[in-house]
Design an enzyme around this catalytic site. Sequence first.
Site, PDB file in Angstrom:
ATOM      1  N   VAL A  21      41.887  49.605  40.807  1.00 33.74           N
ATOM      2  CA  VAL A  21      42.596  48.933  41.897  1.00 33.74           C
ATOM      3  C   VAL A  21      43.896  49.655  42.221  1.00 33.74           C
ATOM      4  O   VAL A  21      44.173  50.001  43.368  1.00 33.74           O
ATOM      5  CB  VAL A  21      42.886  47.462  41.532  1.00 33.74           C
ATOM      6  CG1 VAL A  21      43.740  46.800  42.614  1.00 33.74           C
ATOM      7  CG2 VAL A  21      41.589  46.693  41.350  1.00 33.74           C
ATOM      8  N   ASP A  40      51.855  54.002  34.737  1.00 40.37           N
ATOM      9  CA  ASP A  40      50.796  53.633  33.799  1.00 40.37           C
ATOM     10  C   ASP A  40      51.215  54.098  32.412  1.00 40.37           C
ATOM     11  O   ASP A  40      51.817  55.170  32.266  1.00 40.37           O
ATOM     12  CB  ASP A  40      49.469  54.279  34.194  1.00 40.37           C
ATOM     13  CG  ASP A  40      48.271  53.583  33.569  1.00 40.37           C
ATOM     14  OD1 ASP A  40      47.522  52.918  34.304  1.00 40.37           O
ATOM     15  OD2 ASP A  40      48.094  53.696  32.336  1.00 40.37           O
ATOM     16  N   LYS A  45      46.301  59.724  31.646  1.00 34.73           N
ATOM     17  CA  LYS A  45      46.106  59.427  33.072  1.00 34.73           C
ATOM     18  C   LYS A  45      47.241  60.007  33.900  1.00 34.73           C
ATOM     19  O   LYS A  45      47.019  60.644  34.937  1.00 34.73           O
ATOM     20  CB  LYS A  45      46.044  57.915  33.300  1.00 34.73           C
ATOM     21  CG  LYS A  45      44.752  57.256  32.903  1.00 34.73           C
ATOM     22  CD  LYS A  45      44.811  55.778  33.306  1.00 34.73           C
ATOM     23  CE  LYS A  45      43.515  55.068  33.016  1.00 34.73           C
ATOM     24  NZ  LYS A  45      43.573  53.634  33.413  1.00 34.73           N
ATOM     25  N   THR A  94      43.239  41.638  33.772  1.00 36.73           N
ATOM     26  CA  THR A  94      43.303  40.232  33.355  1.00 36.73           C
ATOM     27  C   THR A  94      41.935  39.857  32.797  1.00 36.73           C
ATOM     28  O   THR A  94      41.157  39.152  33.458  1.00 36.73           O
ATOM     29  CB  THR A  94      43.674  39.314  34.535  1.00 36.73           C
ATOM     30  OG1 THR A  94      42.876  39.672  35.679  1.00 36.73           O
ATOM     31  CG2 THR A  94      45.136  39.447  34.900  1.00 36.73           C
ATOM     32  N   SER A 129      43.422  39.737  39.613  1.00 34.94           N
ATOM     33  CA  SER A 129      42.671  38.488  39.758  1.00 34.94           C
ATOM     34  C   SER A 129      43.076  37.526  38.645  1.00 34.94           C
ATOM     35  O   SER A 129      43.134  37.912  37.473  1.00 34.94           O
ATOM     36  CB  SER A 129      41.163  38.758  39.667  1.00 34.94           C
ATOM     37  OG  SER A 129      40.762  39.653  40.669  1.00 34.94           O
ATOM     38  N   CYS A 270      35.254  41.989  37.271  1.00 37.63           N
ATOM     39  CA  CYS A 270      35.543  40.863  38.174  1.00 37.63           C
ATOM     40  C   CYS A 270      34.465  39.782  38.179  1.00 37.63           C
ATOM     41  O   CYS A 270      34.739  38.630  37.849  1.00 37.63           O
ATOM     42  CB  CYS A 270      35.754  41.381  39.600  1.00 37.63           C
ATOM     43  SG  CYS A 270      37.296  42.288  39.817  1.00 37.63           S
ATOM     44  N   ARG A 338      32.462  48.401  31.800  1.00 40.09           N
ATOM     45  CA  ARG A 338      33.024  47.153  31.278  1.00 40.09           C
ATOM     46  C   ARG A 338      32.068  45.995  31.551  1.00 40.09           C
ATOM     47  O   ARG A 338      31.605  45.813  32.668  1.00 40.09           O
ATOM     48  CB  ARG A 338      34.384  46.862  31.915  1.00 40.09           C
ATOM     49  CG  ARG A 338      35.501  47.787  31.479  1.00 40.09           C
ATOM     50  CD  ARG A 338      36.772  47.514  32.232  1.00 40.09           C
ATOM     51  NE  ARG A 338      36.640  47.766  33.668  1.00 40.09           N
ATOM     52  CZ  ARG A 338      37.598  47.526  34.560  1.00 40.09           C
ATOM     53  NH1 ARG A 338      38.755  47.013  34.170  1.00 40.09           N
ATOM     54  NH2 ARG A 338      37.401  47.792  35.831  1.00 40.09           N
TER      55      ARG A 338
END
Length: 434
Positions: A21, A40, A45, A94, A129, A270, A338
């Site tokens: 995202v 980050d 990364k 989350t 989210s 998600c 995931r």
Amino acid sequence: MEKENEPYSSKVICVIGLGYVGLPLALLFAKKKMNVIGLDLVEEKVKMLNNGQSYLPDVQDDEIQKALNEGFFTATTDYEAVKKAEVIVICVPTPLTDYGTPDLSYLQSVSMTLASLLQKDQLVILESSTYPGTTKEVLQPILEKSNLKAGRDFFLAYSPERIDPGNKQFKEVDKIPKIVSGVSPQCKQTVFDFYNQVFDQVVLVSTPEVAEFTKLLENSYRFINISFINELAIMCDQLGIDLWESIEAASTKPYGFVPFYPGPGIGGHCIPVDPLYLAWKGTRANVDNKFIHLADEINHIIEKYVISQIETFLGGDLQNKAILLYGIAYKKDIDDYRESPALFILHSLTDKGAKVSFHDPFISEVVAAGERIQSVNLNVEILSKSDLVAILTDHSALPVQMILDHSKLVYDTRNVTRNFKGNAKVFRLGGGES
């Protein structure tokens, strides 16, 4: 609301969390000629980004290099960078705990760090989210430990991400309508004005709770409907009816029907997670979300059903049977595994004595249950030596004809073999024997 004239091009935007995202969003800001700092804590990364290298399939190296060369993007691990920003966008994970309850530890950690660095008049936007009430009940109290008041000294807003990794039709993030709200009228106006310079359409809703609920509604809708169609796949296998053909026929109705398709289970960060956030919130309000709990149950049933079908196809005994899984990612053309049902299937087949390998063009290895498993090369030799090949992810690069020509037995959970002919005996989930 009208578009604000004052541009953000001279201001600094800090995006915290550079995953699926955060990174596309940061590059979108840079594309709009905004000065972006990507933050980050994973040093590898940050190093790759500052060298113009991408670690996401949907983000190309040249996009990063262009943003770097034009001077609109840089990445860092240093939280001190947020002091320079007029806008701070939080895009941290989350997930669920092992007990199926919300895990806000990443958000709480970021919030506590921000509280010590927050500056007057900064706009803080949460994009992760989460359940309704998080922005006001969790994020706001922590940030206000800075002795700055939301709506008076700084602006606090919520705007759910709607990025769909691997979806080439909606790859341009700014074309997807943006839901926004804030904790006060001025916060709402401020976040609206900001995103109105970035997205083609901004949808302002009355409260952060409505915005938070909207994201969970969208994903719960998909979760329930996919689980429902997976249940029908099991039924159609028993009835000898081709569910895929039925879906195709039903899709000709110009109203009242939206097609959903079966598969080996629902994965990702998600769809299998967000509905349980909503169910958890409902439980706290003494509401039992039966549909969500049933959908979650069916999502696990379909994984076990795929395993039982593989057992049946191989005569009921998996001991020393060579099984090749094509695809470990939870959906096509991404490298994200995931919550992927393929992991559960891989380990369950292994526990039953099968010799399981996998091939995924986007994933070189997976780490599951503390074990590293390498992707194997897909070639004629491994196909011919496999007792069964299970297609779990329908990547665009999937060599269907090659698999059918050189395999003995194929279990297709994605209906990719429907219009192909080959030497292999083929069973399709929800479609029977081909």
